[in-house]
Structures are given as structure tokens and as C-alpha cells.
Design a protein around this motif. Structure first.
Motif, short mmCIF file in Angstrom:
data_model
loop_
_atom_site.label_atom_id
_atom_site.label_comp_id
_atom_site.label_asym_id
_atom_site.label_seq_id
_atom_site.Cartn_x
_atom_site.Cartn_y
_atom_site.Cartn_z
N SER A 21 -20.50 21.14 60.96
CA SER A 21 -21.64 21.90 61.46
C SER A 21 -21.72 23.30 60.85
O SER A 21 -22.62 24.06 61.17
N ASP A 22 -20.81 23.65 59.99
CA ASP A 22 -20.85 24.93 59.31
C ASP A 22 -20.36 24.74 57.88
O ASP A 22 -19.74 23.73 57.55
N GLN A 23 -20.63 25.72 57.03
CA GLN A 23 -20.37 25.55 55.61
C GLN A 23 -18.89 25.40 55.32
O GLN A 23 -18.49 24.56 54.50
N ALA A 24 -18.05 26.19 55.98
CA ALA A 24 -16.62 26.16 55.69
C ALA A 24 -16.01 24.80 55.98
O ALA A 24 -15.29 24.22 55.15
N SER A 25 -16.30 24.23 57.17
CA SER A 25 -15.73 22.92 57.50
C SER A 25 -16.42 21.80 56.75
O SER A 25 -15.84 20.75 56.50
N HIS A 26 -17.69 22.01 56.38
CA HIS A 26 -18.42 20.97 55.66
C HIS A 26 -17.82 20.74 54.27
O HIS A 26 -17.96 19.65 53.71
N LEU A 27 -17.13 21.73 53.73
CA LEU A 27 -16.51 21.58 52.43
C LEU A 27 -15.25 20.73 52.49
O LEU A 27 -14.71 20.33 51.47
N SER A 28 -14.76 20.46 53.70
CA SER A 28 -13.60 19.60 53.86
C SER A 28 -14.04 18.14 53.78
O SER A 28 -14.83 17.68 54.60
N THR A 29 -13.54 17.42 52.78
CA THR A 29 -13.93 16.01 52.60
C THR A 29 -13.57 15.20 53.84
O THR A 29 -14.35 14.35 54.30
N LYS B 177 -10.43 20.53 63.47
CA LYS B 177 -11.20 21.44 62.61
C LYS B 177 -10.32 22.58 62.14
O LYS B 177 -10.38 22.98 60.98
N GLY B 178 -9.51 23.12 63.02
CA GLY B 178 -8.58 24.17 62.61
C GLY B 178 -7.53 23.67 61.64
O GLY B 178 -7.09 24.40 60.75
N ARG B 179 -7.14 22.40 61.78
CA ARG B 179 -6.09 21.83 60.93
C ARG B 179 -6.61 21.44 59.55
O ARG B 179 -5.92 21.63 58.54
N TYR B 180 -7.80 20.88 59.48
CA TYR B 180 -8.29 20.33 58.21
C TYR B 180 -9.47 21.10 57.60
O TYR B 180 -9.97 20.70 56.56
N GLN C 188 -16.40 13.39 56.40
CA GLN C 188 -16.47 11.95 56.67
C GLN C 188 -16.52 11.65 58.16
O GLN C 188 -16.96 10.58 58.57
N ARG C 189 -16.06 12.60 58.97
CA ARG C 189 -16.04 12.39 60.41
C ARG C 189 -17.25 12.99 61.11
O ARG C 189 -17.37 12.89 62.33
N SER C 190 -18.12 13.65 60.37
CA SER C 190 -19.32 14.22 60.98
C SER C 190 -20.38 13.13 61.11
O SER C 190 -20.60 12.34 60.20
N LEU D 190 -39.24 23.09 74.25
CA LEU D 190 -38.13 24.02 74.13
C LEU D 190 -37.00 23.35 73.34
O LEU D 190 -36.49 22.30 73.76
N ALA D 191 -36.63 23.93 72.20
CA ALA D 191 -35.55 23.39 71.38
C ALA D 191 -34.25 24.09 71.74
O ALA D 191 -34.22 25.30 71.98
N HIS D 192 -33.18 23.32 71.76
CA HIS D 192 -31.89 23.85 72.13
C HIS D 192 -30.83 23.30 71.17
O HIS D 192 -30.85 22.12 70.82
N GLY D 193 -29.94 24.15 70.71
CA GLY D 193 -28.93 23.73 69.74
C GLY D 193 -27.82 22.91 70.36
O GLY D 193 -27.35 23.21 71.45
N GLN D 194 -27.41 21.88 69.67
CA GLN D 194 -26.28 21.05 70.10
C GLN D 194 -25.22 21.13 69.01
O GLN D 194 -25.42 20.66 67.89
N SER D 195 -24.09 21.74 69.34
CA SER D 195 -23.04 21.94 68.34
C SER D 195 -22.28 20.65 68.08
O SER D 195 -22.14 19.80 68.96
N HIS D 196 -21.77 20.53 66.86
CA HIS D 196 -20.91 19.42 66.48
C HIS D 196 -19.69 20.03 65.78
O HIS D 196 -19.83 20.84 64.88
N LEU D 197 -18.52 19.62 66.22
CA LEU D 197 -17.30 20.25 65.74
C LEU D 197 -17.13 20.09 64.24
O LEU D 197 -16.75 21.03 63.54
N PHE D 198 -17.42 18.90 63.72
CA PHE D 198 -17.17 18.62 62.31
C PHE D 198 -18.44 18.75 61.48
O PHE D 198 -19.48 18.19 61.82
#
Length: 925
Positions: free
Chosen positions: A835-843, A272-275, A847-849, A825-833
Motif C-alpha cells: 500500500s506504499d512505495q517502500a513496501s511495494h518494492l519488496s517482491t 511488513k517490518g521484516r520484509y 506477491q501478497r498484496s 463519501l469515500a473512505h480509505g481502507q489501508s492494506h498492510l502489503f
């Protein structure tokens, strides 16, 4: 150097005496002495296996020995009085013959190879003296695999150094990249085509010395490495503060590589930091200011200066006391400070909700307590027992997950050391350890990627996690109170006590993902108990919400959040304005609509559009984190500076816009001293000086990195390499005269190739290069010792060491969650790829999410009548959305796991919470 002892020994290299650390191997010692000794298979983080035979040297028995014997330097420990020769004819000829055989099947495709100009194989070939090709036979050829959107594959370049599988499997814990073949036909790849599953796969492009694995994202829009303009930066995707080297060409970021920091990310970063840099190049990025006057129905585009002038009129019209600011844990300390100065501390609110506010206050309170120490990622690797509570590290702090994986090997290292096997002897250590691992206890809501190295894996709800932590704490202190605990939880506590009994350097890891301030406190008490039991300082590490959560927490000493802002606006009797800094209010809080309803003006400063910018009547476009200067404070309290990789492309820095706005306000009316001081800031250093005047932990702010006046022999540090080309020809179709290069008045870096490439402080090191070392392996020329700190001193400044304990916000202000009939009770489950706007803009990352879905335990699903349901409707705070439902027996019961996706009406900032859950469709019976 990975020394097993601290004392020095004397060795003789080509008849010259040197003092080196005992316990290291000869290759490390020679490289640490700035000797150019070729190698391929050895890597400072991976240890020695002796497969390439390229580091051969001549070892002599004593002064009288004239013949000597040949040894491999990477497999030979140094010893007192050792005499070796790197230039002996026999060793030199052997190295030349080895590289000639290695190159026999190599395609010699340097002109078209992605690794060209930055190739370790090129460097070592020249160092070995192999310049003539004699082999005329047919070369071996291989099938290249499709390994996904991030990593390309060109197997014909392989020299069988085994670095790739050693990193991927042994170091990073991946299982889908293997070595296949028989006899002389060796193949490195997957059993079949398919995307590499490891979240650290991008490191293969740097680990591989020949270009077998290359950066496919860079290759899709290729630029030669020497033509990249680079700058030192800090990753903005999580709270760990990994150091990056960002490369750009013609105003577009082309790639991101690891920038070595011995205490933080070392040699590796996550994918995520690289791409995740595509947001800086996005066509959707805000380019101009947008203003919508009160009597107009839509926004009009204008220059930033005109937009700021309009905002200044709003401030003067409403009065400074009626203008509020909402900061952001994703914005730098300087940007948040600029907004705080503009609106005043009383009107400045942190960009998170009440729960995150309480969590951040708890974190700062605990990490400044006497006896508690927050270790760096490098120090985490030294822990001999780790308890992880409430964090899926691979998705919230991936580089920390890699450090935990290394720490799990400490038991094996200790067993090997007991019989004299040094740590760098990789294969003998693994054989002797026989997969015996240090105790790792993982307590999360669902299975994690660290379960394979964990001695005990528990899946609990957040409340049960707190009960577990308190019970374990009392058990360590010798007065276990198991009343109120289930029999299963009692058994789990007993197992944990047994695993932790012999720990001498235990570590507790927790964080904000649990959305539980109580768990933050429970983790601290557990760490203190373990410290008392082991007789050492308590090691405690927290994973935080965003890159600058710690910096915002330190700056916002009187914590105020979105909920407080809502109440404040409801009490206002006059019209109000809100300035939002790099925060999407609607993704942050369900109170966003209420906030906007009570405002006359909503003003946004951001790089990317959001639901908040759509609602705003004034939008000021600002530079991204890769186009500006600033400072992030990571989860351990280390302040680190990042710099712009290229000129701003017309988008001003957010801090400069705030300073200009303060200047406009001060010219047209009375203002506070803080606004006057901010208005005087024309350079970044001026703003840093104001930050340092805050005192306390900010007193030494100027020591984070050299200021803009720093020079080496009167010269700036060049962002471009000395081989940078095309400057005079790129725009020759427009004009034959060379345009003036941009000036950078805010840092000691220059936007040119002119300057000094030597003696650079580590904080100002855009890339590494040394004569004869064009690849990233050149880092050994800049280290005080191999695998150790850099010669210029480690970048950054730890702020929490010796700091006075900070006060704790009252957690009682946070309403408890009540579970009603038909709710869960709902609880958030994070996903590295993705899961946020900045990384979601990476094609590539998109594709890996994976597909979004809700997860529930089968027993819980049966209790709620959802056993055969394939899709559910989730409702909370008058918002609802449909999600596929997955039955997952490996997760905790009595909770619903929801993806923390930026498009969802509920983000991790609101969870856990009670939600209404109902079936949408059922499978046909």
C-alpha cells in the motif's frame, strides 16, 4: 519473568542459594540466573506445555534427600526452600537420551541448513552432551510445502516442539497452519500448499528452533548469519516504532529480524517490518544529484556537492525569505529539524494536509492532557477492556493488533489465577478459560481481523463513529442522551455499556485512518470517562500516519501544512523555491499542481524517485533510513534512535546534505543564526545538540541513545560478529591487499568485527550472542529478568510523560464535506502489503498484496443504481480512475471504501471526501 506475585523466595540450585520471584516456573528462574538449562518447546511469550522433556532437573524433598525425583523445570513452579540440581547424573543422562531420540530422524544437514550457525537445536544438543550418533535406521522423510514468498518449509528438520502452531494459532490468531498426523507421524504445515495468510508469519523463522520454517527472502540470496553486518534500527513502516536488527553484506541489506524491546515489540514483528527493506537495495533508488537549469529541457547528473552548490546559489539569488521547506512524517526528527533550521520556522511546513495537521494537533493536545496516559504495546496487553474506534489495526498498526489479541485473554488469566493456575501454564489456562475473552469493542467501517476476538463489532461511517463515541461517553458518565440516535445505534451503545461496566483497566484506541479530528477528540473524552468510572488513569492510544508523525508534530509547534503553503505561495510577489524532504507532494495533496505552478524552483531530497522528483529541477539523492542515523518518535511519544547498517554507498545523509547546504549559504551571504548553527554541524551529535537546545520535550535529547564518543573499555561496538569472514578475500580478484574499513564518525558503532561484544547498551545492540547461545534465544542473557527489560536499560526516551499540555489547532479551518447529488463519501481502507512505495518494492510483499477494488454495501449500491455494476469510475478533484466494485454486506452503509494505494490519485491523506461515482460496465442480463 511472568510472576504472579512480587515477593521473592529462596531456592537452592546445585547447593547455591538464590532469590527469585515467586510464581515463575523453574526454567524461567534458572535462565534468569544465567544458568544453561536446555529447552525446546518453552518460549517466554508462549508459556509452558512440557512437550519436549528437555529441561529435566532433579528435585529434592529436603537436605536429607539424596535421590530426589526428576521434574520438568518448565512445568514446575518455584517454591520457598526448593532444592534442585541441574547437573545431577540422572537428569543429565535423561536430557542426553531425550536429545538423542529427538535427533534420530533429524537430517544432520547443518552445512546446507539456513539455520546453521544460529540454530537453537545445535546449541541445546551441545549443552546436553549429545555428540555421538548411534541410530543407523531409516529416517522419516516428509513432503515440503510451498508456503508463499516469505517462509520456506523443510519439514524433515522438525523435532515436534509445537512452537510454530502455538505461536501461529494461539498467539497470532492464524488459522491456516496446523499440526496433522497420527501416532509418531506428526506434520506441521497447511492442509495444502499455499501462502501463509498471517501477517506475522515471518516470526516462524525465529520461533522455530531448527530451521523447519526459514526466511525464504534471505535464502534466495543467502549469507551465513555470522557474515552479516548488523545494526540496531527502528521500523519505518508505521507509527509504532518496533525495534529491528538489520543485517547486510557487501552494501546490500539481506534480512531484518526482531530486536527485543520489552515495552514495544517484545519478541515479534509484523511481516511488513521484516520484509519491507527492498527499497534500500532497489535499482530504482536515486544515486546521484540531478540538476535542470532554467534554460535546459532536461536534468543532468552531477555529484551531490555540485547539486548542493546549485541549490545554494538559488537560495542566495532568491533570498532566504523566499525559500520554503516541506518536511515529512517519514523523515527523522533530525532531518526535519535540519530543513526547518535552513528555511526558518516561519517557512517550514509539515508534509501533510489540513486534516492530518488537525489530527496531529489533536493527538498531541490530548496525550499531554492531565489524567491521560498513552500505554506501550506491552502495557496494552494488560488492559481488561478495549474500545477500538476507526482503526483497522492489522493494517495500520499490526503489532498493536497482536497486543490487543493478548489483552483479550486477560479474563481467562484472571479466572485461572483464581483457582491457582499461573499464567505461564498455557494449556491449563486455556482449558479453564474455555474461550472466555475480555471485552473488545471494534468500531470500524468494515470487518477486521480482530472481529474473531471482539465481543461487539460495529461497522459505522466516520460521522456515526463520533455519535457513538459521544453517546457512550455520556452513558458512562450516567447521563445518556440518545436523542438524535437511531434505534440501532442506541442498542449498540447499551450493549457497549454492559460490556464495559466492570472494567478496571480500560483502553481506548483510535487514530488518523478515520480522517476525522472530531473522532480523535471523541476517543479522548471516552477514555477520560472510562478512567473516571474505573477510578484509574485514562489509557488512550492513537495510531498515526507515519513512523515520525509524532516527532514532526512536536517539532512543528506552529502547525502549517500543504494547504497553508499553497495560500502563502499565491500571496508571494517574488519568485520562490520549495525544498521537499522525502515526501511525494503529488501523492499527498490534490494541490500539488497549484504549488508547483507558483514556484520558480522545486528541490527534492529523497532516496526513491517520485512524481515530485520528476517535476523537480533539482534532485539530491540521499541515504535511506537503513543507511543513516536518526530518531523517530512513535505513537506513544517514545523517541528511539536508528543507525546505519552499512556505509552510505555514495549517497549522503539527508541531514548532512542540509548542513552542507547551510555551510555553502553562510559562506556566500548573510544568514540567520539557525543557519549558522546548522552549518557548524559536521557530526550527527552536533545536530542532536542543536535539537536539545529547542528545550521542552527535546531537552534530554542526548539521552535517547549514547553518543559517538561512547566506548566500552575504550572500544566501539562492532557491527560484525566475531566470526565474520571473507573480509580479506571478497575483493581478492581485484587486489590482494586489504582495503581500509569504513569509519563511522557519527555513532559508537564500528563497521568492523573489532570492538567489544559485551556490556552493550540496549540502544547499541546490533545482534545478540552469548557463549553457547548462537540463536536469538541468547536474549535471555541480556535481560534483567526473563521477558523483562534489558540489562542496559530500555532503548529510547518517553517524551510525553509529565509534559505540559500542548495547544490545539482550530479544527474550524477544515471545510466540511458536502455530499451532492450522485456523490458518495469515500473512505480509505489501508492494506498492510503493497500500500506504499517502500513496501511495494519488496517482491515478497507485492506477491501478497491483494487486487485493488472499491467496496460498497449492497443497500447503498442499490440506492445508487449500482447493484449489477462490476466496475466503477471514481472522480475527485479532476482526477479519475477505474476500479472493480465489490458488494460487501459486512461494511458500513453510505460510504465507499477505496484502497489507500500509493499509485492512486487519492491517498488516505485526502479521505474521506465526496466523490462522483458512475458505472463503467454492467453484467449482461
Amino acid at each position: 519473568m511472568n510472576a504472579t506475585t512480587d515477593h521473592l523466595v529462596t531456592i537452592y540450585v546445585d547447593n547455591s542459594a538464590y532469590k527469585v520471584k515467586a510464581g515463575v516456573n523453574l526454567l524461567e528462574a534458572c535462565l534468569g540466573l544465567a544458568k544453561d538449562l536446555p529447552y525446546f518447546c518453552w518460549h517466554p511469550a508462549l508459556g509452558s506445555v512440557g512437550s519436549c522433556r528437555q529441561c529435566a532437573v532433579q528435585l529434592y524433598q529436603d537436605d536429607d534427600d539424596q535421590r530426589g525425583r526428576m521434574v520438568m523445570a518448565c512445568m514446575t513452579p518455584v517454591a520457598e526452600g526448593m532444592r534442585v540440581s541441574l547437573s545431577a547424573p540422572m537428569a543429565s543422562e535423561f536430557r542426553q537420551q531425550c536429545i538423542e531420540v529427538t535427533m534420530a530422524d533429524h537430517p544432520h544437514d547443518c552445512p546446507v541448513c539456513e539455520e546453521g550457525g544460529e540454530c537453537h537445536l545445535q546449541d541445546m544438543t551441545l549443552q546436553s552432551g549429545h555428540t555421538q550418533r548411534r541410530y543407523k535406521g531409516t529416517k522419516k522423510t516428509y513432503h515440503n510445502q510451498d508456503l508463499g514468498p516469505c517462509i520456506g518449509h523443510e519439514m524433515n528438520r522438525c523435532i515436534s516442539c509445537y512452537r510454530c502452531v502455538r505461536f501461529y494459532q494461539d498467539y497470532a490468531g492464524g488459522d491456516d497452519l496446523v499440526v496433522l498426523g497420527s501416532s509418531e507421524n506428526v506434520y506441521f504445515g497447511r492442509h495444502e500448499d499455499g501462502c501463509l495468510s498471517s501477517h506475522f508469519s515471518g516470526n516462524l523463522a525465529e520461533v522455530c528452533p531448527t530451521g523447519v520454517f526459514y526466511d525464504k527472502v534471505l535464502s534466495d540470496s543467502y549469507t551465513r548469519k555470522w557474515d552479516l553486518q548488523s545494526a540496531p534500527s527502528i521500523c519505518s513502516h508505521c507509527s509504532l516504532g518496533c525495534n529491528l536488527s538489520v543485517g547486510a553484506r557487501e552494501g546490500r541489506v539481506k534480512r531484518v529480524t526482531n530486536r527485543y524491546h520489552s515495552q514495544v515489540n517484545g519478541y515479534f514483528i509484523c511481516d511488513k517490518g521484516r520484509y519491507g527493506f527492498a527499497h534500500s537495495n532497489s535499482e530504482h533508488a536515486l544515486q546521484k544529484a540531478q540538476v535542470q537549469p532554467l534554460d535546459e529541457s532536461k536534468k543532468v547528473t552531477c555529484d551531490s556537492a555540485d547539486g548542493l552548490d546549485y541549490v545554494a546559489q538559488i537560495i542566495n539569488e532568491l533570498g532566504a525569505e523566499n525559500v520554503f521547506g516541506l518536511g515529512s512524517p517519514r523523515a527523522s526528527v533530525e532531518e526535519n529539524f535540519g530543513l526547518q533550521s535552513l528555511v526558518g520556522k516561519a517557512n517550514f511546513y509539515a508534509g501533510h494536509n489540513a486534516v492530518q495537521d488537525a489530527i496531529q494537533s489533536q493527538v498531541l493536545h490530548q496525550l499531554t492532557q492531565p489524567g491521560i496516559y498513552s500505554p506501550s504495546l506491552k502495557q496494552i496487553e494488560q488492559a481488561d477492556a478495549i474500545v477500538i474506534i476507526g482503526e483497522d489495526l492489522l493494517h495500520t498498526a499490526p503489532r498493536m493488533a497482536m497486543s490487543v489479541r493478548q489483552a483479550s485473554r486477560n479474563l481467562g488469566f484472571a479466572k485461572a489465577a483464581a483457582i491457582g493456575i499461573p499464567k505461564w501454564q498455557d494449556e491449563p489456562v486455556r482449558i479453564h478459560a474455555q474461550n472466555q475473552l475480555s471485552p473488545i469493542i471494534s468500531v470500524t467501517s468494515a470487518t477486521t481481523d480482530l472481529d474473531d476476538i471482539s465481543s461487539l463489532c460495529l461497522q459505522l461511517s466516520p460521522s456515526d463513529m463520533c455519535d457513538y463515541a459521544w453517546a457512550l461517553t455520556s452513558g458512562i458518565d450516567g447521563h445518556l442522551d440518545s436523542s438524535g440516535l437511531s434505534a440501532e445505534l442506541q442498542s449498540q451503545v447499551q450493549q457497549s455499556l454492559a460490556l464495559l461496566a466492570g472494567a478496571k483497566r480500560p483502553l481506548v484506541i483510535s487514530g488518523s485512518s478515520s480522517q476525522s479530528p472530531e473522532l480523535i477528540d471523541s476517543a479522548a473524552q471516552l477514555a477520560l470517562a472510562l478512567g473516571r468510572h474505573s477510578g484509574s488513569e485514562a489509557w488512550l492510544s492513537y495510531c498515526l500516519e507515519a513512523a515520525n508523525s509524532m516527532g514532526l508534530g512536536l517539532l512543528n509547534k506552529d502547525p502549517k501544512h500543504v494547504g497553508d503553503l499553497t495560500l502563502r505561495l499565491q500571496q508571494q510577489t517574488t519568485a520562490s523555491a520549495l525544498i521537499v524532504l522525502q515526501t511525494d507532494l503529488f501523492a499527498l495533496s490534490t494541490e500539488a499542481e497549484a504549488v508547483c505552478k507558483d514556484l520558480r524552483h522545486l528541490i527534492v531530497l529523497d532516496h526513491l524517485p517520485s512524481a515530485t522528483s520528476e517535476k523537480a529541477d533539482v534532485v539530491i539523492a540521499c541515504a535511506s533510513a537503513l543507511e543513516t542515523e536518526g530518531t523517530y518518535v512513535n505513537n506513544e511519544g517514545r523517541a528511539q534512535r536508528f543507525f546505519a547498517v552499512h556505509d552510505k554507498q555514495g549517497r549522503p545523509d539527508a541531514w548532512r546534505s542540509l548542513a552542507n547546504l547551510a555551510r555553502m549559504v553562510s559562506q556566500t551571504g548573510t544568514c540567520s543564526a539557525a543557519v549558522t548553527q546548522l552549518a557548524s554541524c559536521t557530526k550527527f551529535d552536533h545536530l542532536c545538540d542543536l535539537v536539545s537546545q529547542q528545550g521542552g520535550m527535546f531537552t534530554n535529547w542526548s539521552e535517547v541513545a549514547p553518543n559517538a564518543d561512547f566506548r566500552v573499555a575504550g572500544m566501539k561496538i562492532p557491527r560484525q560478529s566475531h566470526r565474520h569472514s571473507g573480509r580479506t578475500s571478497l575483493h581478492a580478484h581485484e587486489s590482494v591487499s586489504e582495503a581500509k574499513q569504513p569509519e563511522d564518525l557519527d555513532s559508537a558503532l564500528g563497521y568492523t568485527m573489532e570492538g567489544t561484544p559485551i556490556n552493550k547498551p540496549s540502544a547499541l545492540m546490533p545482534q545478540v550472542w552469548s557463549p553457547g547461545w548462537n540463536s536469538n534465544e541468547a536474549i535471555n542473557k541480556f535481560q534483567q529478568e526473563i521477558n523483562g527489560p534489558l540489562k542496559g536499560g530500555e532503548a529510547g526516551l518517553r517524551l510525553l510523560d509529565g509534559a505540559q499540555a500542548l495547544p490545539l489547532v482550530s479544527v474550524a479551518l477544515i471545510p466540511s464535506i458536502t455530499i451532492g447529488v450522485g456523490q458518495i463519501l469515500a473512505h480509505g481502507q489501508s492494506h498492510l502489503f503493497g500500500s506504499d512505495q517502500a513496501s511495494h518494492l519488496s517482491t515478497a510483499l507485492r506477491q501478497r498484496s491483494g487486487a485493488l477494488s472499491a467496496h460498497i454495501h449492497p443497500v447503498t449500491a442499490a440506492q445508487m443504481g449500482l447493484t449489477n455494476v462490476i466496475e466503477v469510475c471514481v472522480e475527485l478533484a479532476q482526477a479519475q480512475w477505474h476500479l472493480p466494485l465489490t458488494l460487501d454486506a459486512s461494511m458500513a452503509m453510505d460510504i465507499l471504501l477505496l484502497p489507500s494505494h500509493y499509485q492512486a490519485p487519492i491517498s488516505v491523506g485526502h479521505l474521506p471526501a465526496a466523490v462522483n461515482l458512475s458505472a463503467v460496465t454492467q453484467e449482461a442480463t
